[in-house]
Design an enzyme around this catalytic site. Structure first.
Site, mmCIF file in Angstrom:
data_model
loop_
_atom_site.group_PDB
_atom_site.id
_atom_site.type_symbol
_atom_site.label_atom_id
_atom_site.label_comp_id
_atom_site.label_asym_id
_atom_site.label_seq_id
_atom_site.Cartn_x
_atom_site.Cartn_y
_atom_site.Cartn_z
ATOM 1 N N PRO A 12 32.318 -123.077 67.544
ATOM 2 C CA PRO A 12 32.541 -124.501 67.346
ATOM 3 C C PRO A 12 33.786 -124.837 66.521
ATOM 4 C CG PRO A 12 30.656 -123.743 66.060
ATOM 5 C CD PRO A 12 31.025 -122.634 66.999
ATOM 6 N N ASN A 13 34.428 -125.895 66.944
ATOM 7 C CA ASN A 13 35.590 -126.497 66.272
ATOM 8 C C ASN A 13 36.880 -125.719 66.493
ATOM 9 O OD1 ASN A 13 34.073 -128.680 65.039
ATOM 10 N ND2 ASN A 13 33.181 -127.111 63.723
ATOM 11 N N ARG A 20 43.239 -128.858 63.162
ATOM 12 C CA ARG A 20 42.159 -128.754 62.182
ATOM 13 C C ARG A 20 42.600 -127.936 60.970
ATOM 14 N NH1 ARG A 20 37.470 -124.255 62.826
ATOM 15 N NH2 ARG A 20 36.151 -125.001 61.131
ATOM 16 N N TYR A 25 43.832 -122.674 58.920
ATOM 17 C CA TYR A 25 43.756 -121.997 60.217
ATOM 18 C C TYR A 25 45.106 -121.871 60.937
ATOM 19 C CZ TYR A 25 38.804 -122.714 59.422
ATOM 20 O OH TYR A 25 37.554 -122.696 58.868
ATOM 21 N N ASN A 76 34.648 -114.885 67.688
ATOM 22 C CA ASN A 76 34.763 -115.653 66.454
ATOM 23 C C ASN A 76 33.678 -116.724 66.535
ATOM 24 O OD1 ASN A 76 35.297 -117.302 64.317
ATOM 25 N ND2 ASN A 76 37.503 -117.469 64.695
ATOM 26 N N ALA A 79 31.444 -121.356 62.446
ATOM 27 C CA ALA A 79 30.391 -121.647 61.459
ATOM 28 C C ALA A 79 29.047 -121.020 61.829
ATOM 29 C CB ALA A 79 30.240 -123.157 61.291
ATOM 30 N N GLU A 100 33.883 -108.765 65.528
ATOM 31 C CA GLU A 100 33.828 -110.138 65.004
ATOM 32 C C GLU A 100 35.163 -110.439 64.331
ATOM 33 O OE1 GLU A 100 30.902 -110.432 61.919
ATOM 34 O OE2 GLU A 100 31.372 -112.529 61.458
ATOM 35 N N HIS A 102 37.525 -113.473 62.250
ATOM 36 C CA HIS A 102 37.714 -114.785 61.615
ATOM 37 C C HIS A 102 39.186 -114.935 61.281
ATOM 38 C CE1 HIS A 102 33.443 -115.398 61.182
ATOM 39 N NE2 HIS A 102 33.367 -114.135 60.826
ATOM 40 N N ARG A 109 36.774 -117.744 50.402
ATOM 41 C CA ARG A 109 36.473 -119.166 50.517
ATOM 42 C C ARG A 109 35.110 -119.492 49.871
ATOM 43 N NH1 ARG A 109 37.498 -121.014 56.473
ATOM 44 N NH2 ARG A 109 37.412 -123.043 55.423
HETATM 45 C C1 DQA Z 1 36.128 -119.182 60.862
HETATM 46 C C2 DQA Z 1 35.525 -119.184 59.462
HETATM 47 C C3 DQA Z 1 34.222 -119.975 59.434
HETATM 48 O O1 DQA Z 1 33.678 -119.983 58.122
HETATM 49 C C4 DQA Z 1 34.466 -121.399 59.843
HETATM 50 O O2 DQA Z 1 33.253 -122.113 59.910
HETATM 51 C C5 DQA Z 1 35.215 -121.516 61.127
HETATM 52 C C6 DQA Z 1 36.291 -120.578 61.429
HETATM 53 C C7 DQA Z 1 37.522 -118.513 60.882
HETATM 54 O O3 DQA Z 1 37.977 -118.195 61.972
HETATM 55 O O4 DQA Z 1 38.145 -118.356 59.828
HETATM 56 O O5 DQA Z 1 35.014 -122.450 61.894
HETATM 57 O O6 DQA Z 1 35.282 -118.417 61.720
#
Ligand code: DQA
Length: 149
Positions: A12-13, A20, A25, A76, A79, A100, A102, A109
């Site tokens: 998501p997002n 964003r 990011y 990835n 959240a 995985e 990120h 963080r």
């Molecule tokens: C994320 C890190 C997560 O904590 C966050 O909710 C994201 C992106 C990252 O790629 O750094 O949406 O997965």
């Protein structure tokens, strides 16, 4: 493994990449990230399917789809990493290597980001390296698949 298919799943997002929180990011978009992954895969002689969803159930269905189809998976979970036992369970049922990724360093963080359920079902975890993390995940999977041959 030449022509192996790797699924690259984004949670998501991540469709908002570039717009964003660019200070966290970066300014690259999801399309830019897909291009980087496609170019990396081409250089490695593997295929990728790159997808993004804001829905937990859709990500789980795609993980199920990887069974018997894909040779490896990069995810990835965004959240959902920090909340989703269901995604962890779907990955645990897979018998292909999972990495995985990120973009940000989740350990630097907020404390709620420090734990990832998904890590419990991943073979490797990369965080904090931005887009390069996806490139490195594809290289690592390609190496693992070569070794398994
Ligand atoms: C994320 C890190 C997560 O904590 C966050 O909710 C994201 C992106 C990252 O790629 O750094 O949406 O997965």
């Amino acid at each position: 493994m030449a022509n192996a298919l790797i699924m690259v799943l984004n949670g998501p997002n991540l469709n908002l990449l570039g717009a964003r929180e660019p200070e966290v990011y970066g300014t690259g978009t999801l399309d830019d990230l897909e291009t980087l992954c496609a170019e990396t895969a081409e250089g490695l002689g593997i295929g990728i399917e790159f997808r993004q969803s804001n829905l937990e159930g859709e990500l789980i269905s795609w993980i199920h789809e990887a069974r018997g189809r894909a040779a490896g998976l990069v995810i990835n979970p965004a959240a959902y990493s920090h909340t989703s036992i269901a995604i962890m369970d779907a990955l645990a049922a897979l018998d292909i290597p999972v990495i995985e990724v990120h973009l940000s360093n989740i350990h630097k963080r907020e404390s709620f980001r420090h734990h990832s359920y998904v890590s419990g079902a991943a073979d490797g975890v990369i965080c904090g390296l931005g887009f390069a993390g996806y490139r490195l995940a594809l290289i690592a999977l390609s190496d693992i698949l070569e070794e398994d041959q």
